[in-house]
Design an enzyme around this catalytic site. Structure first.
Site, PDB file in Angstrom:
ATOM      1  N   GLU A   1       0.894  -1.107  -0.009  1.00 45.69           N
ATOM      2  CA  GLU A   1       0.015   0.014   0.057  1.00 45.69           C
ATOM      3  C   GLU A   1       0.837   1.300  -0.113  1.00 45.69           C
ATOM      4  O   GLU A   1       1.908   1.333   0.439  1.00 45.69           O
ATOM      5  CB  GLU A   1      -0.725  -0.016   1.378  1.00 45.69           C
ATOM      6  CG  GLU A   1      -1.918  -1.056   1.456  1.00 45.69           C
ATOM      7  CD  GLU A   1      -2.366  -1.199   3.071  1.00 45.69           C
ATOM      8  OE1 GLU A   1      -2.136  -0.202   3.375  1.00 45.69           O
ATOM      9  OE2 GLU A   1      -2.929  -2.251   3.337  1.00 45.69           O
TER      10      GLU A   1
ATOM     11  N   CYS B   1      26.317  44.785   2.704  1.00 44.87           N
ATOM     12  CA  CYS B   1      24.974  44.214   3.068  1.00 44.87           C
ATOM     13  C   CYS B   1      24.158  44.717   1.906  1.00 44.87           C
ATOM     14  O   CYS B   1      24.252  45.857   1.399  1.00 44.87           O
ATOM     15  CB  CYS B   1      24.403  44.695   4.178  1.00 44.87           C
ATOM     16  SG  CYS B   1      22.598  44.439   4.439  1.00 44.87           S
TER      17      CYS B   1
ATOM     18  N   TYR C   1      -6.712   2.250   7.053  1.00 44.12           N
ATOM     19  CA  TYR C   1      -5.850   1.084   6.405  1.00 44.12           C
ATOM     20  C   TYR C   1      -5.796  -0.049   7.417  1.00 44.12           C
ATOM     21  O   TYR C   1      -5.471  -1.194   7.254  1.00 44.12           O
ATOM     22  CB  TYR C   1      -4.644   1.286   5.996  1.00 44.12           C
ATOM     23  CG  TYR C   1      -3.767   2.130   6.888  1.00 44.12           C
ATOM     24  CD1 TYR C   1      -3.196   1.594   8.072  1.00 44.12           C
ATOM     25  CD2 TYR C   1      -3.441   3.417   6.566  1.00 44.12           C
ATOM     26  CE1 TYR C   1      -2.552   2.566   8.709  1.00 44.12           C
ATOM     27  CE2 TYR C   1      -2.877   4.247   7.284  1.00 44.12           C
ATOM     28  CZ  TYR C   1      -2.404   3.703   8.375  1.00 44.12           C
ATOM     29  OH  TYR C   1      -1.557   4.441   9.130  1.00 44.12           O
TER      30      TYR C   1
ATOM     31  N   ASP D   1       2.100  10.544   3.761  1.00 39.09           N
ATOM     32  CA  ASP D   1       2.816  11.220   4.648  1.00 39.09           C
ATOM     33  C   ASP D   1       1.989  12.299   5.343  1.00 39.09           C
ATOM     34  O   ASP D   1       1.594  13.550   5.063  1.00 39.09           O
ATOM     35  CB  ASP D   1       3.912  12.125   3.737  1.00 39.09           C
ATOM     36  CG  ASP D   1       4.764  12.643   4.859  1.00 39.09           C
ATOM     37  OD1 ASP D   1       5.102  12.245   5.952  1.00 39.09           O
ATOM     38  OD2 ASP D   1       5.738  13.560   4.413  1.00 39.09           O
TER      39      ASP D   1
ATOM     40  N   CYS E   1      21.242  47.372   3.280  1.00 37.64           N
ATOM     41  CA  CYS E   1      21.713  48.729   3.632  1.00 37.64           C
ATOM     42  C   CYS E   1      22.915  49.317   3.393  1.00 37.64           C
ATOM     43  O   CYS E   1      23.355  50.316   3.882  1.00 37.64           O
ATOM     44  CB  CYS E   1      21.442  48.770   5.287  1.00 37.64           C
ATOM     45  SG  CYS E   1      22.739  47.743   6.025  1.00 37.64           S
TER      46      CYS E   1
ATOM     47  N   CYS F   1      19.304  47.756   9.827  1.00 35.40           N
ATOM     48  CA  CYS F   1      19.084  47.436   8.468  1.00 35.40           C
ATOM     49  C   CYS F   1      17.545  47.189   8.387  1.00 35.40           C
ATOM     50  O   CYS F   1      16.925  46.384   8.960  1.00 35.40           O
ATOM     51  CB  CYS F   1      20.016  46.179   8.088  1.00 35.40           C
ATOM     52  SG  CYS F   1      19.631  45.469   6.592  1.00 35.40           S
TER      53      CYS F   1
ATOM     54  N   LYS G   1       2.447   4.852   1.241  1.00 35.85           N
ATOM     55  CA  LYS G   1       2.432   5.251   2.644  1.00 35.85           C
ATOM     56  C   LYS G   1       2.393   6.687   2.463  1.00 35.85           C
ATOM     57  O   LYS G   1       3.262   7.498   2.115  1.00 35.85           O
ATOM     58  CB  LYS G   1       4.046   4.914   3.024  1.00 35.85           C
ATOM     59  CG  LYS G   1       4.144   5.379   4.786  1.00 35.85           C
ATOM     60  CD  LYS G   1       5.473   4.631   4.871  1.00 35.85           C
ATOM     61  CE  LYS G   1       5.959   4.843   6.456  1.00 35.85           C
ATOM     62  NZ  LYS G   1       5.742   6.449   6.834  1.00 35.85           N
TER      63      LYS G   1
ATOM     64  N   CYS H   1      25.530  40.907   8.249  1.00 40.69           N
ATOM     65  CA  CYS H   1      25.284  42.543   8.295  1.00 40.69           C
ATOM     66  C   CYS H   1      25.113  42.962   9.517  1.00 40.69           C
ATOM     67  O   CYS H   1      24.692  42.620  10.332  1.00 40.69           O
ATOM     68  CB  CYS H   1      23.988  42.893   7.464  1.00 40.69           C
ATOM     69  SG  CYS H   1      23.577  44.569   7.756  1.00 40.69           S
TER      70      CYS H   1
ATOM     71  N   LYS I   1      11.113   3.079   1.863  1.00 46.45           N
ATOM     72  CA  LYS I   1      10.974   4.794   1.829  1.00 46.45           C
ATOM     73  C   LYS I   1      11.647   4.865   0.457  1.00 46.45           C
ATOM     74  O   LYS I   1      12.444   4.408  -0.135  1.00 46.45           O
ATOM     75  CB  LYS I   1      11.630   5.240   2.742  1.00 46.45           C
ATOM     76  CG  LYS I   1      11.314   5.067   4.117  1.00 46.45           C
ATOM     77  CD  LYS I   1      10.637   6.180   4.612  1.00 46.45           C
ATOM     78  CE  LYS I   1      11.412   7.546   5.100  1.00 46.45           C
ATOM     79  NZ  LYS I   1      10.660   8.586   5.515  1.00 46.45           N
TER      80      LYS I   1
HETATM   81  S1  IVH Z   1       0.384   0.159   8.645  1.00 53.12           S
HETATM   82  C1  IVH Z   1       2.495  -0.461  13.025  1.00 53.12           C
HETATM   83  N1  IVH Z   1      -0.205   1.429   6.592  1.00 53.12           N
HETATM   84  O1  IVH Z   1       3.228   5.007   8.600  1.00 53.12           O
HETATM   85  C2  IVH Z   1       2.075   0.708  12.182  1.00 53.12           C
HETATM   86  N2  IVH Z   1       0.664   2.535   7.935  1.00 53.12           N
HETATM   87  O2  IVH Z   1       6.035   4.424   9.715  1.00 53.12           O
HETATM   88  C3  IVH Z   1       1.526   0.101  11.061  1.00 53.12           C
HETATM   89  N3  IVH Z   1       1.225   5.032   7.214  1.00 53.12           N
HETATM   90  O3  IVH Z   1       2.474   4.972  11.879  1.00 53.12           O
HETATM   91  C4  IVH Z   1       0.917   1.221  10.182  1.00 53.12           C
HETATM   92  N4  IVH Z   1       0.199   4.588   5.303  1.00 53.12           N
HETATM   93  O4  IVH Z   1       1.051   6.310  10.497  1.00 53.12           O
HETATM   94  C5  IVH Z   1       0.428   1.414   7.680  1.00 53.12           C
HETATM   95  N5  IVH Z   1      -0.743   2.006   4.145  1.00 53.12           N
HETATM   96  C6  IVH Z   1      -0.206   2.385   5.587  1.00 53.12           C
HETATM   97  C7  IVH Z   1       0.184   3.663   6.018  1.00 53.12           C
HETATM   98  C8  IVH Z   1       0.905   3.601   7.158  1.00 53.12           C
HETATM   99  C9  IVH Z   1       0.894   5.583   6.255  1.00 53.12           C
HETATM  100  C10 IVH Z   1       1.908   5.647   8.450  1.00 53.12           C
HETATM  101  C11 IVH Z   1       1.372   5.279   9.871  1.00 53.12           C
HETATM  102  C12 IVH Z   1       2.394   4.387  10.538  1.00 53.12           C
HETATM  103  C13 IVH Z   1       3.583   5.131   9.978  1.00 53.12           C
HETATM  104  C14 IVH Z   1       4.679   3.981  10.059  1.00 53.12           C
END
Ligand code: IVH
Length: 700
Positions: free
Chosen positions: A131, A426, A242, A135, A429, A447, A133, A442, A332
């Site tokens: 899946e 600078c 999820y 942010d 100024c 300034c 991830k 500076c 990552k």
């Molecule tokens: S599973 C034990 N699935 O990423 C935590 N986490 O670095 C298992 N996150 O704390 C989480 N997308 O906040 C899972 N598809 C996904 C995710 C996901 C984002 C975040 C989540 C987690 C962190 C782990």
């Protein structure tokens, strides 16, 4: 397993890394990053690796998710099942010969280990689900009888803050599940800010002359901690769900892939179309690698992929460490990096006069936005990299907002490339600059660029957090009323504000209300706001706590600056052992010289006259004999006090609280289920006490 000596040196490294991470986080929050995002990620990765190995409890780690801190005014509840992190496949991982292990191989090793733990044959099928991830910030939703009963932040993993009203107001999750009407369950996911909604929201803020939200992730964390949720529906913040970690009286599918379908049927947003059921590690890895180009098409930022074992029946058997479960792992993405041409370099003047070279680039689309400016950090860096105008440079944005020039492609250097020289004056100024190692300053506090930057900093969230007082308005105030010192903000009238272009009576009132609220923030935040060199958040808090009032602080500064030996000794006899922790002589000289200046006194007098609180909000420490000057480590669950509360009380009594046990520890306060720290204390012969004894020592 590490040997005891290895573990001790690893602990030292961990402590050093923690200090670095916290320092750079604070610098980032102030908008003054000192290292590349990718360098920061490396620090965090190394920290995570060590902390995992040393089995540091999630609650004691500094690499927790953003928004991990408890916020005052929010109810804190315990998670029924700890919200852990994920183990990461890391480009930094090396084999015993020191060679980096390719990510695909790391995943294959991870997969083989899982099969072994499950006692499956090497060639037995064990499907995975991959899946994205996203942010964002983790969230836990409790549904009772199909209705949303509670939404909670991840917090420190064990306890989180209740943000039900905030989440409901965003409309990101349904208040009722479609086909569940009884039982209880928890659904976990991620709150995030879609790129388009984030940009639209920032555009509105910009038009209103207000401060912009720095990035979608921190923005989400910040908005979810708004005490008043009204208006949150306008942010466009969303959620992906999820996971269902537990359910009572609700029948659920037995595979993760089917859980996603089920969640979607209940009306929740899931990754559905982006998830991939993989037959094995190689298939999963190929999907992750193939996903890179698709990132650009998404309306949300993802920083990697999550690879999970699809059959939920294995989860319990696979178990977890204190930090991560064994049923999943994170892949990552490397930070996106692109070449472009350096068209010009201009010089920006910072609030303390620091001159920063800014790269102007041929626009390049990078991590969801078009980048045409990037940081070159400082002139030392420019010289070290030998960057020249006309060069092809690589720009990186590791999921964050401020892009950076990371390297130069020498082979592509055109013959007419121009070297970049340190400025002699600078640019704003004209004052002759002062050089300090890699930095150029500076020296003119009057300034105009410095004045504007300082005023903006004073009003910023990191300092006095004056809502409604953004850079545009400050520019207007400087131009119209010659404001050049922060206390002058507080004497503005509604009429003066309303007369400015694009301001009405309502906006003027809002600004005045923002100023009124800022008055009570206290001495530490005022000190942060004054942009005194070497006074960041922590130092400001230390000074405020130690001196208690601005009078005491300024009186001391005057004595120190005049060379009063007693004053010098009180505060910094030598590095690290003075009354203010870690205050080195050179730093103290610089801080107190600035605090002793008539300009600073004028600002403090002005602030006080305007009714701004210039005393510490935290009470002054009341030193308790037996506790003051002693070092404590807290471990396990205490019978009545929360760990933070116990820590605050120790600090209030003049003691220090540290995260790990060493020879310097005076007391370990152990509660129930105290683990390795208790053993370490016994090993080192450190005194172990319980909560009752601590309370007795505190005189409670
Ligand atoms: S599973 C034990 N699935 O990423 C935590 N986490 O670095 C298992 N996150 O704390 C989480 N997308 O906040 C899972 N598809 C996904 C995710 C996901 C984002 C975040 C989540 C987690 C962190 C782990």
């Amino acid at each position: 397993m590490s040997s005891p000596t290895e573990a001790a040196s690893e602990r030292d490294e961990l402590a050093r890394l923690a200090a670095h991470i916290q320092h750079h986080e604070a610098a980032y929050r102030r908008g003054e990053p000192e290292i590349l995002d990718s360098e920061f990620d490396e620090l965090v990765d190394r920290y995570g690796e060590l902390a995992d190995r040393l089995e540091i409890d999630v609650a004691d780690r500094v690499d927790a998710a953003p928004g991990a801190d408890h916020t005052d005014g929010f109810e804190t509840v315990e998670h029924k099942v700890a919200m852990l992190s994920l183990e990461k496949l890391s480009p930094a991982r090396k084999d015993s010969a020191g060679a980096p292990i390719p990510l695909g191989e790391q995943l294959a090793q991870w997969y083989a280990r899982r099969k072994k733990e499950l006692e499956l044959a090497e060639d037995a099928p064990l499907p995975l689900l991959v899946e994205p991830k996203v942010d964002g910030i983790g969230v836990s939703l409790i549904y009772q009888g199909g209705r949303l009963a509670r939404a909670v932040t991840r917090g420190n993993g064990r306890t989180g803050d209740v943000i039900t009203r905030q989440v409901q107001q965003t409309g990101a999750v349904p208040s009722r599940l479609a086909s569940v009407t009884s039982g209880e369950l928890e659904i976990r996911g991620e709150l995030y800010w879609p790129t388009s909604a984030f940009e639209a929201y920032n555009a509105r803020l910009k038009a209103a002359g207000e401060r912009l939200v720095i990035n979608p992730r921190n923005g989400t964390a910040g908005y979810m901690k708004r005490k008043e949720p009204e208006g949150l529906e306008e942010t466009g913040i969303q959620a992906f769900l999820y996971q269902v970690p537990w359910a009572e009286g609700v029948t659920l599918p037995v595979r993760q892939s089917d859980i996603l379908d089920w969640l979607a049927e209940q009306g929740l947003h899931v990754y559905l179309s982006e998830a991939h059921r993989a037959t094995d590690a190689a298939d999963a890895f190929a999907y992750c690698e193939g996903y890179h180009p698709r990132r650009a098409e998404l309306d949300y930022e993802i920083d990697g992929m999550v690879i999970k074992i699809d059959e939920l029946k294995w989860y319990r058997r696979l178990g977890e460490t204190g930090h991560h479960p064994h049923w999943g792992v994170a892949y990552k993405f490397p930070p996106e990096r692109k070449p472009t041409r350096l068209l010009d370099v201009t010089v920006q003047v910072g609030k303390s006069g620091k001159l920063t070279p800014v790269a102007h680039l041929e626009p390049v689309f990078l991590a969801q936005t078009t980048v045409s400016r990037a940081s070159l950090h400082n002139f030392g860096e420019v010289e070290r990299k030998d960057v020249r105008i006309g060069d092809t440079v690589y720009v990186e944005k590791a999921g964050e907002i401020i892009p950076q020039v990371v390297s130069v492609d020498r082979a592509k250097r055109p013959p007419d490339a121009r070297p970049i020289h340190r400025p002699k004056e600078c640019p704003v100024c004209g004052a002759l600059v002062v050089e300090e190692e890699v930095f150029v300053y500076c020296p003119n506090p009057a300034c105009p660029a410095q004045v504007q930057e300082r005023l903006e900093h004073f009003a910023s969230r990191a300092a006095m957090d004056v809502e409604g007082l953004g850079s545009k308005l400050i520019e207007q105030l400087v131009a119209a009323y010659r404001i050049d010192k922060p206390h002058q903000f507080f004497t503005l009238t509604a009429d003066q504000l309303a007369r400015l272009e694009r301001m009405g009576t309502k906006s003027a009132e809002n600004v005045l209300a923002g100023l009124e609220r800022a008055k009570g923030r206290g001495l530490a935040r005022v000190l942060v706001g004054l942009a005194i060199r070497h006074v960041g958040e922590t130092m400001a808090e230390d000074l405020a706590r130690y001196f208690g009032t601005s009078d005491a602080l300024l009186e001391f500064a005057a004595r120190y600056a005049a060379g009063d030996t007693e004053a010098v000794e009180v505060v910094a006899p030598e590095k690290g052992t003075g009354a203010i922790e870690g205050l080195a002589r050179k730093t103290a000289d610089s801080i107190f010289a600035e605090l002793a200046s008539p300009q600073v006194r004028e600002v403090f007098d002005g602030l006080r006259a305007a009714g701004v609180k210039v005393e510490a909000v935290l009470e002054r420490r009341v030193e308790v004999e037996g506790v003051a000057g002693k070092s404590f480590v807290l471990t396990g669950t205490l019978p009545t006090l929360k760990r933070k509360e116990a820590g605050d009380r120790i600090k209030h009594a003049g003691g220090k609280v540290s995260g790990s046990v060493s020879k310097k520890t005076d007391f370990v306060v152990a509660g129930e289920e105290a683990g390795s720290k208790l053993e370490k204390a016994k090993e080192l012969g450190v005194a172990v006490i319980d909560e009752a004894e601590l309370l007795r020592m505190l005189g409670a």
